[in-house]
Design a protein around this motif. Structure first.
Motif, PDB file in Angstrom:
ATOM      1  N   ALA A   1       0.774  -1.125  -0.022  1.00 39.92           N
ATOM      2  CA  ALA A   1      -0.018   0.060   0.007  1.00 39.92           C
ATOM      3  C   ALA A   1       0.943   1.143  -0.084  1.00 39.92           C
ATOM      4  O   ALA A   1       0.477   2.348  -0.580  1.00 39.92           O
ATOM      5  N   ALA A   2       2.191   1.104   0.668  1.00 44.19           N
ATOM      6  CA  ALA A   2       2.877   2.306   0.558  1.00 44.19           C
ATOM      7  C   ALA A   2       4.099   2.616  -0.469  1.00 44.19           C
ATOM      8  O   ALA A   2       4.741   3.353  -0.404  1.00 44.19           O
ATOM      9  N   THR A   3       3.845   1.344  -1.510  1.00 42.76           N
ATOM     10  CA  THR A   3       4.543   1.687  -2.475  1.00 42.76           C
ATOM     11  C   THR A   3       6.242   1.814  -2.138  1.00 42.76           C
ATOM     12  O   THR A   3       6.859   2.798  -2.384  1.00 42.76           O
ATOM     13  N   PRO A   4       6.700   0.750  -1.348  1.00 44.70           N
ATOM     14  CA  PRO A   4       8.177   0.831  -0.864  1.00 44.70           C
ATOM     15  C   PRO A   4       9.278   0.510  -2.287  1.00 44.70           C
ATOM     16  O   PRO A   4       8.754   0.265  -3.150  1.00 44.70           O
TER      17      PRO A   4
ATOM     18  N   PRO B   1      16.495 -12.491   2.795  1.00 51.14           N
ATOM     19  CA  PRO B   1      16.024 -12.049   1.600  1.00 51.14           C
ATOM     20  C   PRO B   1      14.426 -12.595   1.399  1.00 51.14           C
ATOM     21  O   PRO B   1      14.086 -13.445   1.938  1.00 51.14           O
ATOM     22  N   TRP B   2      13.931 -11.949   0.350  1.00 54.08           N
ATOM     23  CA  TRP B   2      12.394 -12.759   0.034  1.00 54.08           C
ATOM     24  C   TRP B   2      12.854 -14.158  -0.581  1.00 54.08           C
ATOM     25  O   TRP B   2      13.731 -14.512  -1.211  1.00 54.08           O
ATOM     26  N   LYS B   3      11.989 -14.995  -0.182  1.00 51.64           N
ATOM     27  CA  LYS B   3      12.059 -16.465  -0.157  1.00 51.64           C
ATOM     28  C   LYS B   3      11.637 -16.912  -1.697  1.00 51.64           C
ATOM     29  O   LYS B   3      10.559 -16.562  -2.164  1.00 51.64           O
TER      30      LYS B   3
ATOM     31  N   ARG C   1      13.825  -5.099   0.404  1.00 55.70           N
ATOM     32  CA  ARG C   1      12.895  -3.890   0.227  1.00 55.70           C
ATOM     33  C   ARG C   1      12.845  -2.844   1.421  1.00 55.70           C
ATOM     34  O   ARG C   1      13.072  -3.520   2.351  1.00 55.70           O
ATOM     35  N   GLN C   2      12.771  -1.734   0.844  1.00 59.29           N
ATOM     36  CA  GLN C   2      12.606  -0.597   1.940  1.00 59.29           C
ATOM     37  C   GLN C   2      11.255   0.139   2.019  1.00 59.29           C
ATOM     38  O   GLN C   2      11.191   0.711   0.934  1.00 59.29           O
ATOM     39  N   PRO C   3      10.423   0.133   3.086  1.00 61.08           N
ATOM     40  CA  PRO C   3      10.785  -0.465   4.523  1.00 61.08           C
ATOM     41  C   PRO C   3      10.426  -2.312   3.943  1.00 61.08           C
ATOM     42  O   PRO C   3       9.818  -2.359   2.836  1.00 61.08           O
TER      43      PRO C   3
ATOM     44  N   ARG D   1      13.447  -9.090   9.855  1.00 62.90           N
ATOM     45  CA  ARG D   1      12.039  -9.001   9.076  1.00 62.90           C
ATOM     46  C   ARG D   1      12.429  -9.460   7.706  1.00 62.90           C
ATOM     47  O   ARG D   1      13.765  -9.390   7.100  1.00 62.90           O
ATOM     48  N   ARG D   2      11.610 -10.271   6.795  1.00 58.98           N
ATOM     49  CA  ARG D   2      11.737 -10.502   5.406  1.00 58.98           C
ATOM     50  C   ARG D   2      12.102  -9.380   4.663  1.00 58.98           C
ATOM     51  O   ARG D   2      11.328  -8.351   4.581  1.00 58.98           O
TER      52      ARG D   2
END
Length: 468
Positions: A37-40, A378-380, A392-394, A426-427
């Protein structure tokens, strides 16, 4: 259904136990790395990802994690022979001898009349001579009040083991430090043809705000001869005045001889040869082959790891599994020697496995270089769909790696340091390094990182060496 949705379903099969009992101030991860939703900012880091050198050892682990939520008394895991037992299929007939490890991780939720559930571990000597079971390290903790799930900083110095975020995390932290809790003996001497209790510990819920609790236990053991082991779940017995008491050895033996499997049963896992469809890992109840993974992280055919060029990095995959090999095609999940048909085929998160990693870093350039070593989540993915590791940030807010690691190295002032660091990842989180070193031209310096993979963490991770 997309691959990202399958990844998410598989992720939840490894995490739902503790989230059902405790709410952490964290949102659920999104269904794909693109959505937010926040377009990170999505970060694809296209550095080399290598398989982890080395392999699992052959030390077996008694791994009792299914059913994770226990509502029906019974056998959690029995390696006893089936002969003479009322329910032969509940016994897997595997003797332990020499070194082995034991992991038990179970919860209770709203038990009848708020009865206390007891977790028992019984050890049987089938021989005609006494058997000595040495207990070198041992720890067992309740979620409440011993080790509640609490949000922690991303990285904290943890010299005394007083920072933790869960019972399993605290238990393996103790074992990493070589500790044995006082309520466990240094050894059990078991007479011929007899059994003794290694554990007889409660999981109480009475008086808790939420009527659920869990216990996580980890042991390093060494048996002088063959023994059979079973983990069992039984509600507290009653004194004549109605107060609760722990079950006796005879009562545990009766349950072992006549009882069936505890329940309710967890989801049946996806067969390893299945292609497509939903990936369900299942929970482990069996004996896995492998308790430690020792590796020298070096270049192929070399005795050192040449640091990457400035601005580049090398990542080594850790705790890879089906659906999460990060493009390496390496499966690190320990195989199950014996298991129940409705439980996991592999130890998909390698809970309690000792990762013992050495990095002999070498600067082959003619200039001093600044090098960092970072453990990351990282993302799995199974294959790197975007050509690199996704961050990703955040970050996605779900905490997926929580536990203590031990770091040993020589700092830039030539001081030999040992640090215990508690990590909360966090992932996809962009993280500060575990250590930053300044290497002179031609200098080689060794970094040693080891940890017991923390229960209730979710793989895979990577260990990244980057030259700034």
């Amino acid at each position: 259904m997309t691959n990202n949705h399958l990844t998410l379903l598989a992720l939840f099969s490894l995490t739902l136990g503790w989230t059902s009992c405790t709410k952490i101030n964290a949102n659920l991860p999104e269904a794909s790395p693109q959505s937010s939703a926040a377009t990170p900012q999505e970060i694809v880091r296209a550095n080399e990802v290598r398989s982890l050198p080395g392999k699992l050892d052959n030390v077996p682990m008694f791994n009792s994690n299914s059913p994770e939520w226990v509502k029906k008394e019974g056998i959690l895991l029995s390696t006893f022979p089936p002969e003479g037992k009322t329910v032969p299929t509940a016994h897997l007939n595997f003797p332990f001898q020499g070194k082995f490890t034991l992991f038990a991780h179970h919860f209770t939720h709203t038990p009848p009349n708020l009865q206390t559930l007891y977790l028992g571990v019984i050890v049987y000597n089938p021989s005609r001579e006494p058997v000595t079971l040495a207990v070198s390290e041992a720890a067992s903790y309740l979620m409440e009040p011993d080790a509640p799930f609490q949000q922690q900083p991303t990285m904290s110095n943890n010299p005394d083991g007083e920072i933790y975020a869960g019972a399993g995390i605290r238990a393996v932290d103790n074992v990493l430090r070589g500790r044995r809790q006082q309520d466990f003996p240094a050894q059990l001497v078991i007479p011929p043809g007899k059994s003794q209790m290694l554990m007889n510990h409660p999981i109480p819920v009475r008086g808790l705000a939420k009527r659920c609790n869990g216990r996580s236990s980890f042991f390093r053991l060494n048996s002088s001869s063959k023994v059979y082991i079973a983990s069992l779940a039984m509600y507290a017995q009653k004194h004549a005045d109605g107060t609760e008491r722990a079950p006796t050895l005879a009562e545990w033996q009766q349950l072992l001889d006549t009882g069936g499997l505890a329940g309710p049963r967890d989801k049946t896992p996806t067969p390893p040869d299945q292609v497509g469809g939903q990936l369900i890992y299942g929970r482990v109840a069996g004996v896995q082959l492998g308790s430690s993974w020792q590796a020298d992280l070096v270049d192929e055919g070399s005795t050192h790891l040449t640091i990457p060029p400035s601005g580049q990095a090398i990542s080594f995959a850790i705790s890879t599994l089906r659906g999460g090999r990060l493009g390496t095609n390496q499966l690190q999940a320990a195989p199950l020697i014996v298991r129940y048909p409705d439980t996991a085929y592999e130890s998909h998160a390698n809970y309690g496995v000792h990762y013992d990693l050495t990095l002999p870093l070498l600067n082959t350039t003619n200039q001093p270089q600044r090098v960092t070593v970072t453990l990351e989540t990282p993302w799995k993915e199974d294959q790197l769909s975007k050509g690199g590791l996704i961050f990703r940030q955040p970050s996605w807010d779900f905490p997926l790696f929580r536990g203590t690691v031990r770091l040993r190295y020589q700092d830039n002032q030539a001081q030999e340091l040992t640090r215990y660091l508690h990590l909360w990842h966090r992932r996809g989180q962009v993280l500060e390094p575990l250590v930053e070193l300044n290497l002179a031209s031609g200098e080689q310096r060794q970094v040693w990182l080891d940890f017991l993979y923390p229960p209730d963490s979710v793989p895979p991770q990577v260990l990244t060496v980057e030259t700034k």
